[in-house]
Design a protein around this motif. Structure first.
Motif, mmCIF file in Angstrom:
data_model
loop_
_atom_site.group_PDB
_atom_site.id
_atom_site.type_symbol
_atom_site.label_atom_id
_atom_site.label_comp_id
_atom_site.label_asym_id
_atom_site.label_seq_id
_atom_site.Cartn_x
_atom_site.Cartn_y
_atom_site.Cartn_z
ATOM 1 N N LEU A 88 0.873 -1.178 0.000
ATOM 2 C CA LEU A 88 0.000 0.000 0.000
ATOM 3 C C LEU A 88 0.908 1.226 0.000
ATOM 4 C CD1 LEU A 88 -2.704 1.518 0.401
ATOM 5 C CD2 LEU A 88 -2.400 1.186 2.855
ATOM 6 N N THR A 89 0.765 2.086 -1.005
ATOM 7 C CA THR A 89 1.689 3.211 -1.128
ATOM 8 C C THR A 89 1.059 4.578 -0.922
ATOM 9 O OG1 THR A 89 1.340 3.373 -3.523
ATOM 10 C CG2 THR A 89 3.102 1.913 -2.764
ATOM 11 N N ASP A 90 -0.222 4.737 -1.257
ATOM 12 C CA ASP A 90 -0.815 6.077 -1.262
ATOM 13 C C ASP A 90 -2.269 6.027 -0.824
ATOM 14 O OD1 ASP A 90 1.100 8.024 -3.154
ATOM 15 O OD2 ASP A 90 1.244 5.880 -3.608
ATOM 16 N N LEU A 91 -2.701 7.140 -0.233
ATOM 17 C CA LEU A 91 -4.101 7.317 0.120
ATOM 18 C C LEU A 91 -4.565 8.644 -0.464
ATOM 19 C CD1 LEU A 91 -6.283 5.842 1.866
ATOM 20 C CD2 LEU A 91 -5.692 7.451 3.688
ATOM 21 N N LEU A 92 -5.701 8.636 -1.151
ATOM 22 C CA LEU A 92 -6.274 9.851 -1.731
ATOM 23 C C LEU A 92 -7.480 10.265 -0.902
ATOM 24 C CD1 LEU A 92 -6.424 11.933 -4.057
ATOM 25 C CD2 LEU A 92 -7.899 10.303 -5.267
ATOM 26 N N VAL A 93 -7.437 11.499 -0.383
ATOM 27 C CA VAL A 93 -8.500 11.996 0.485
ATOM 28 C C VAL A 93 -9.106 13.246 -0.137
ATOM 29 C CG1 VAL A 93 -9.099 12.733 2.814
ATOM 30 C CG2 VAL A 93 -7.240 11.097 2.486
ATOM 31 N N ARG A 128 2.414 7.813 1.151
ATOM 32 C CA ARG A 128 2.028 9.205 1.322
ATOM 33 C C ARG A 128 0.514 9.325 1.309
ATOM 34 N NH1 ARG A 128 4.011 7.599 -2.996
ATOM 35 N NH2 ARG A 128 6.096 8.075 -2.295
ATOM 36 N N ILE A 129 0.038 10.493 1.779
ATOM 37 C CA ILE A 129 -1.379 10.827 1.705
ATOM 38 C C ILE A 129 -1.512 12.056 0.824
ATOM 39 C CG2 ILE A 129 -3.470 11.382 2.995
ATOM 40 C CD1 ILE A 129 -2.195 10.193 5.461
ATOM 41 N N VAL A 130 -2.442 12.007 -0.117
ATOM 42 C CA VAL A 130 -2.697 13.112 -1.027
ATOM 43 C C VAL A 130 -4.077 13.687 -0.712
ATOM 44 C CG1 VAL A 130 -2.978 13.798 -3.436
ATOM 45 C CG2 VAL A 130 -1.252 12.084 -2.818
ATOM 46 N N PHE A 131 -4.147 15.013 -0.549
ATOM 47 C CA PHE A 131 -5.396 15.706 -0.251
ATOM 48 C C PHE A 131 -5.754 16.601 -1.432
ATOM 49 C CE2 PHE A 131 -3.050 14.936 3.629
ATOM 50 C CZ PHE A 131 -3.998 14.433 4.502
ATOM 51 N N ALA A 132 -6.982 16.501 -1.885
ATOM 52 C CA ALA A 132 -7.425 17.333 -3.003
ATOM 53 C C ALA A 132 -8.912 17.619 -2.854
ATOM 54 C CB ALA A 132 -7.146 16.647 -4.339
ATOM 55 N N GLY A 133 -9.362 18.683 -3.531
ATOM 56 C CA GLY A 133 -10.755 19.083 -3.461
ATOM 57 C C GLY A 133 -11.637 18.290 -4.403
ATOM 58 N N GLN A 155 -7.018 4.304 -2.833
ATOM 59 C CA GLN A 155 -5.713 3.801 -2.426
ATOM 60 C C GLN A 155 -4.817 3.657 -3.641
ATOM 61 O OE1 GLN A 155 -6.430 0.037 -0.492
ATOM 62 N NE2 GLN A 155 -6.673 0.954 1.513
ATOM 63 N N GLY A 156 -3.529 3.884 -3.438
ATOM 64 C CA GLY A 156 -2.520 3.506 -4.417
ATOM 65 C C GLY A 156 -1.896 2.200 -3.967
#
Length: 212
Positions: A88-93, A128-133, A155-156
């Motif tokens: 598990l590499t990334d989380l998109l929020v 990492r965690i990525v935050f976007a609108g 998830q990435g």
């Protein structure tokens, strides 16, 4: 979407004190035990969980986890998958205020987030965690329609063999919403309301092409 974000730390008592000092409302540390069957017979798995109070992190259940018996927690049967996923590499929020959310998660993890024009990013030891609108993600992801805000959207997932992953999904009757030579993305209709973005190892930031 996803409802739990779990981080790891080796010193839970110290982290609880730090988080309270940082302004987070924390629940008591919970120490859990359960019996598991192994090739050598029944053994006891031990792990501890530290959670915020329900209103402290509106994105979901945000917690710290440590396992005291890693040989029982991370067995080959639980980490080897036919789709060739291996990390598990990334989380998109998806959030209304990416700066506020990134800074709050930064305080929780004791890391400084980076800010882009359309997204914020929190880099951890592993991933990492990525935050976007909503608007930015909606432009990039087919069928994006958050059920509510905030929304842990995706998830990435790194794969050891992207072609094998694509073939696995095809054989399972799952049509991707996006694919290229290095990535394949499963949409919310096939992934319990969220996106699963499988990517090959050379892809360092898989969500970046969707939010930047």
């Amino acid at each position: 979407g996803f409802h739990v974000v779990a981080f790891t730390h080796s010193n839970m008592e110290a982290e609880r004190s730090r988080l309270i000092e940082t302004g987070f409302a924390m629940q008591p540390l919970v120490k859990l035990r359960r019996r598991v069957m192994t090739a050598e017979g029944e053994r006891q798995m031990a792990y501890s969980i530290l959670r915020t109070e329900p209103d402290a992190m509106p994105e979901g259940r945000v917690q710290l986890l440590t396992t005291h018996t890693p040989d029982l927690f991370w067995t080959s049967a639980s980490i080897e998958h036919a789709n060739r996923a291996d990390a598990l590499t990334d989380l998109l929020v998806c959030v209304d205020d990416r700066v506020e959310a990134a800074e709050r998660f930064g305080r929780f993890t004791a890391r400084n987030p980076g800010m882009g024009n359309d997204f914020a990013e929190l880099v951890l030891d592993r991933g990492r965690i990525v935050f976007a609108g909503r608007e930015r993600i909606g432009v990039a992801l087919p069928g994006f329609m958050p059920p509510d805000m905030p929304y842990i959207a995706g998830q990435g997932i790194r794969t050891a063999d992207i072609d094998a992953t694509k073939n696995f999904l095809k054989n399972a009757g799952i049509a991707p919403v996006f694919t290229n030579s290095e990535m394949v993305c499963v949409g919310p209709a096939d992934a319990l309301g969220a996106y699963l973005l499988f990517h090959s190892a050379p892809v360092a930031r898989p969500w970046k092409i969707f939010v930047s």
